[in-house]
Enzyme design. Sequence first.
Site, mmCIF file in Angstrom:
data_model
loop_
_atom_site.group_PDB
_atom_site.id
_atom_site.type_symbol
_atom_site.label_atom_id
_atom_site.label_comp_id
_atom_site.label_asym_id
_atom_site.label_seq_id
_atom_site.Cartn_x
_atom_site.Cartn_y
_atom_site.Cartn_z
ATOM 1 N N HIS A 127 0.858 -1.182 0.000
ATOM 2 C CA HIS A 127 0.000 0.000 0.000
ATOM 3 C C HIS A 127 0.894 1.231 0.000
ATOM 4 O O HIS A 127 1.713 1.417 0.901
ATOM 5 C CB HIS A 127 -0.921 0.016 1.220
ATOM 6 C CG HIS A 127 -1.825 1.220 1.255
ATOM 7 N ND1 HIS A 127 -3.074 1.225 0.655
ATOM 8 C CD2 HIS A 127 -1.652 2.459 1.785
ATOM 9 C CE1 HIS A 127 -3.623 2.407 0.825
ATOM 10 N NE2 HIS A 127 -2.784 3.177 1.505
ATOM 11 N N CYS A 128 0.760 2.063 -1.022
ATOM 12 C CA CYS A 128 1.601 3.244 -1.156
ATOM 13 C C CYS A 128 0.819 4.475 -0.691
ATOM 14 O O CYS A 128 -0.139 4.889 -1.352
ATOM 15 C CB CYS A 128 2.044 3.421 -2.613
ATOM 16 S SG CYS A 128 3.110 4.864 -2.868
#
Length: 220
Positions: free
Chosen positions: A139-140
């Site tokens: 997850h960025c």
Amino acid sequence: MMARQKGVFYLTLFLIVGTCALFFAFECPYLAVHLSPAIPVFAIVLFFFVMATLLRTSFSDPGVLPRALPDEATFIEMEIEAANGNVPAGQRPPPRIRNVQINNQIVKLKYCYTCKIFRPPRASHCGICDNCVERFDHHCPWVGNCVGKRNYRYFYLFTLSLSLLTIYIFTFDIVHVVLLGKPCGLLLCFQEQWGSPVQGAALPLRNADWHDAARLACSG
């Protein structure tokens, strides 16, 4: 498709747009006249490509697996209980795994207690987005979305083009300073660039004092 925590994504937009706006306003006019008009043109094309890949990464489906419907979830729970039997109180239930044969190989599918599904291989549940994502990479927070099967290529293009844009702007910033400093030193160059941090540290000096000091530096 974006997660609940969107603050870092807006910071990413501000940093990219703000940096490019300063470059277009203060560097590009000089570079287009003294070097080549292709410099700002290529920068604009690269900027729009970065923004397009960023928005595509942020607002596209990373590969979210649909959750089980209530009837499906109830049926799966009944199957699991029938297979595992009754677990005595105080004991940890066995892991919920389903064996599936793929290409003559046995693959173990793990059960997601939140989505009520058996996840396919390389899928994982994101705690921030609260979804199971196929081929989950990470997850960025900078793009505000998960990176998975369906948007990994856009994320890769975004990081690659953003790195190129950063190097491009930094390189021509140095070229701009060098070109301005050639005739009579960097002192006059920093005075002309009112946005330079050097002038911010020397605000008590008048503009006339800067010009006089620059001329003295040039003459001798």
